[in-house]
Motif scaffolding. Sequence first.
Motif, PDB file in Angstrom:
ATOM      1  N   MET A  11       0.903  -1.232  -0.112  1.00 43.71           N
ATOM      2  CA  MET A  11       0.021  -0.087   0.040  1.00 43.71           C
ATOM      3  C   MET A  11       0.972   1.151  -0.077  1.00 43.71           C
ATOM      4  N   SER A  12       0.406   2.004  -0.697  1.00 41.83           N
ATOM      5  CA  SER A  12       1.244   3.328  -0.768  1.00 41.83           C
ATOM      6  C   SER A  12       1.160   4.284   0.180  1.00 41.83           C
ATOM      7  N   LYS A  13       1.954   5.073   0.670  1.00 38.89           N
ATOM      8  CA  LYS A  13       1.912   5.931   1.957  1.00 38.89           C
ATOM      9  C   LYS A  13       0.942   7.080   1.396  1.00 38.89           C
ATOM     10  N   SER A  14      -0.215   7.083   2.302  1.00 39.17           N
ATOM     11  CA  SER A  14      -1.071   8.160   2.242  1.00 39.17           C
ATOM     12  C   SER A  14      -0.790   9.412   2.561  1.00 39.17           C
ATOM     13  N   PRO A  15      -1.144  10.640   1.860  1.00 42.36           N
ATOM     14  CA  PRO A  15      -1.065  11.953   2.515  1.00 42.36           C
ATOM     15  C   PRO A  15      -1.905  12.029   3.613  1.00 42.36           C
ATOM     16  N   PHE A  16      -3.051  11.365   3.793  1.00 37.22           N
ATOM     17  CA  PHE A  16      -4.117  11.358   4.879  1.00 37.22           C
ATOM     18  C   PHE A  16      -3.502  10.288   6.083  1.00 37.22           C
ATOM     19  N   MET A  17      -3.577  10.949   7.157  1.00 37.11           N
ATOM     20  CA  MET A  17      -3.289   9.765   8.489  1.00 37.11           C
ATOM     21  C   MET A  17      -4.754   9.901   9.167  1.00 37.11           C
ATOM     22  N   TYR A  18      -4.891   8.583   8.938  1.00 46.04           N
ATOM     23  CA  TYR A  18      -6.374   8.142   9.597  1.00 46.04           C
ATOM     24  C   TYR A  18      -6.247   7.141  10.735  1.00 46.04           C
ATOM     25  N   VAL A  19      -6.882   7.732  12.050  1.00 43.76           N
ATOM     26  CA  VAL A  19      -6.526   7.076  13.243  1.00 43.76           C
ATOM     27  C   VAL A  19      -7.971   6.606  13.788  1.00 43.76           C
ATOM     28  N   GLU A  20      -8.223   5.231  13.785  1.00 43.93           N
ATOM     29  CA  GLU A  20      -9.358   4.687  14.574  1.00 43.93           C
ATOM     30  C   GLU A  20      -9.297   4.946  16.042  1.00 43.93           C
ATOM     31  N   SER A  21     -10.372   5.161  16.506  1.00 45.58           N
ATOM     32  CA  SER A  21     -10.580   5.277  18.005  1.00 45.58           C
ATOM     33  C   SER A  21      -9.430   6.244  18.583  1.00 45.58           C
ATOM     34  N   ALA A  22      -9.285   7.307  18.090  1.00 45.42           N
ATOM     35  CA  ALA A  22      -8.480   8.546  18.553  1.00 45.42           C
ATOM     36  C   ALA A  22      -8.873   8.899  19.896  1.00 45.42           C
ATOM     37  N   ILE A  23     -10.331   8.975  20.275  1.00 39.96           N
ATOM     38  CA  ILE A  23     -10.550   9.235  21.502  1.00 39.96           C
ATOM     39  C   ILE A  23     -11.749   8.003  21.685  1.00 39.96           C
ATOM     40  N   ASN A  24     -11.875   7.663  22.811  1.00 38.69           N
ATOM     41  CA  ASN A  24     -12.790   6.694  23.310  1.00 38.69           C
ATOM     42  C   ASN A  24     -14.338   7.088  23.078  1.00 38.69           C
ATOM     43  N   GLU A  58      -9.769  21.446  26.906  1.00 36.75           N
ATOM     44  CA  GLU A  58      -8.704  21.187  27.938  1.00 36.75           C
ATOM     45  C   GLU A  58      -8.617  19.599  28.001  1.00 36.75           C
ATOM     46  N   ARG A  59      -9.700  19.021  27.806  1.00 38.52           N
ATOM     47  CA  ARG A  59      -9.712  17.640  27.704  1.00 38.52           C
ATOM     48  C   ARG A  59      -9.201  17.001  26.226  1.00 38.52           C
ATOM     49  N   LEU A  60      -9.571  17.674  25.338  1.00 40.73           N
ATOM     50  CA  LEU A  60      -9.168  17.457  23.988  1.00 40.73           C
ATOM     51  C   LEU A  60      -7.590  17.525  23.802  1.00 40.73           C
ATOM     52  N   GLU A  61      -7.248  18.704  24.394  1.00 40.64           N
ATOM     53  CA  GLU A  61      -5.758  18.999  24.459  1.00 40.64           C
ATOM     54  C   GLU A  61      -5.005  17.767  24.876  1.00 40.64           C
ATOM     55  N   PHE A  62      -5.424  17.439  25.902  1.00 46.67           N
ATOM     56  CA  PHE A  62      -4.616  16.097  26.769  1.00 46.67           C
ATOM     57  C   PHE A  62      -4.818  14.973  25.977  1.00 46.67           C
ATOM     58  N   LEU A  63      -5.977  14.605  25.351  1.00 50.28           N
ATOM     59  CA  LEU A  63      -6.348  13.325  24.778  1.00 50.28           C
ATOM     60  C   LEU A  63      -5.764  13.292  23.313  1.00 50.28           C
ATOM     61  N   LEU A  64      -5.453  14.294  22.839  1.00 48.83           N
ATOM     62  CA  LEU A  64      -4.922  14.393  21.256  1.00 48.83           C
ATOM     63  C   LEU A  64      -3.478  14.516  21.406  1.00 48.83           C
ATOM     64  N   GLU A  65      -2.692  14.905  22.382  1.00 49.05           N
ATOM     65  CA  GLU A  65      -1.447  15.153  22.363  1.00 49.05           C
ATOM     66  C   GLU A  65      -0.668  14.155  21.594  1.00 49.05           C
ATOM     67  N   PRO A  66      -0.962  12.829  21.887  1.00 49.31           N
ATOM     68  CA  PRO A  66      -0.050  11.772  21.324  1.00 49.31           C
ATOM     69  C   PRO A  66      -0.314  11.500  19.769  1.00 49.31           C
ATOM     70  N   ILE A  67      -1.560  11.997  19.566  1.00 47.13           N
ATOM     71  CA  ILE A  67      -1.991  11.760  18.066  1.00 47.13           C
ATOM     72  C   ILE A  67      -1.436  12.842  17.268  1.00 47.13           C
ATOM     73  N   LEU A  68      -1.317  14.421  17.867  1.00 46.75           N
ATOM     74  CA  LEU A  68      -0.814  15.419  16.951  1.00 46.75           C
ATOM     75  C   LEU A  68       0.743  15.305  16.938  1.00 46.75           C
ATOM     76  N   GLU A  69       1.608  14.749  18.017  1.00 50.64           N
ATOM     77  CA  GLU A  69       2.940  14.474  17.735  1.00 50.64           C
ATOM     78  C   GLU A  69       3.232  13.275  16.751  1.00 50.64           C
ATOM     79  N   ARG A  70       2.283  12.266  16.719  1.00 53.48           N
ATOM     80  CA  ARG A  70       2.573  11.150  15.942  1.00 53.48           C
ATOM     81  C   ARG A  70       2.195  11.806  14.276  1.00 53.48           C
ATOM     82  N   MET A  71       1.333  12.451  14.264  1.00 54.74           N
ATOM     83  CA  MET A  71       1.149  13.149  13.129  1.00 54.74           C
ATOM     84  C   MET A  71       2.075  13.941  12.431  1.00 54.74           C
ATOM     85  N   CYS A  72       2.700  14.900  13.230  1.00 55.14           N
ATOM     86  CA  CYS A  72       4.016  15.641  12.861  1.00 55.14           C
ATOM     87  C   CYS A  72       5.116  14.800  12.393  1.00 55.14           C
TER      88      CYS A  72
END
Length: 200
Positions: free
Chosen positions: A1-14, A50-64
């Motif tokens: 599979m080619s690398k996608s320009p989109f990063m899709y994350v299932e269950s990023a938040i419960n 505030e909750r979203l910032e905490f929950l998404l921090e690892p996702i946003l770092e992974r995205m970069c």
Amino acid sequence: MSKSPFMYVESAINPDTCDDMALQLNTLAPNLDETGNPVRTYLYNDDVIERLEFLLEPILERMCSYYGSQFKCIESFELEWVPSGANINAHSENSELISNKWYKTKNRDFTCVVFLSSGTDNVGDDEYDCLGGKLQFVNYGFGIVPQLGDAICFPSDARFANSTSKVHDGDLIQVRVHITSKVPYIHDITAFPGTYKDWF
């Protein structure tokens, strides 16, 4: 599979956490346009952000990291409510179209949309938060049906202009997070060959 320009994350938040946050948001009266029709309405709740910032921090770092960039800061958090009868027109996350040419006007490198609602395109479905509300990427010819707790990340430039199809029933709630990287990101299309059929 080619690398996608989109990063899709299932269950990023419960999903249960998504439901809880959605209940904290005021969705009683949407904004209306000049003809009285409902439109996208921005919601404000410091506790949810505030909750979203905490929950998404690892996702946003992974995205970069996925795009070979380094996270600098969150440029903005947008809590969006798209009520029944509303849609979001096609737009770029960091650019404006002026005289048929795109000009970067905002210091955004990446965008992440997290769905706090589930959607469907099937009128016969019994369980959904909204009918419609598909996130559509106009230059790539595909769309994403909202799935509760999932996230899709992509560069903010005009190649990734997107729209949200009309919500025919229910309510679409989502968060749109804009990220600035330490070095401005320049998208190289040759690093992401193929089409959405190869990426998903």
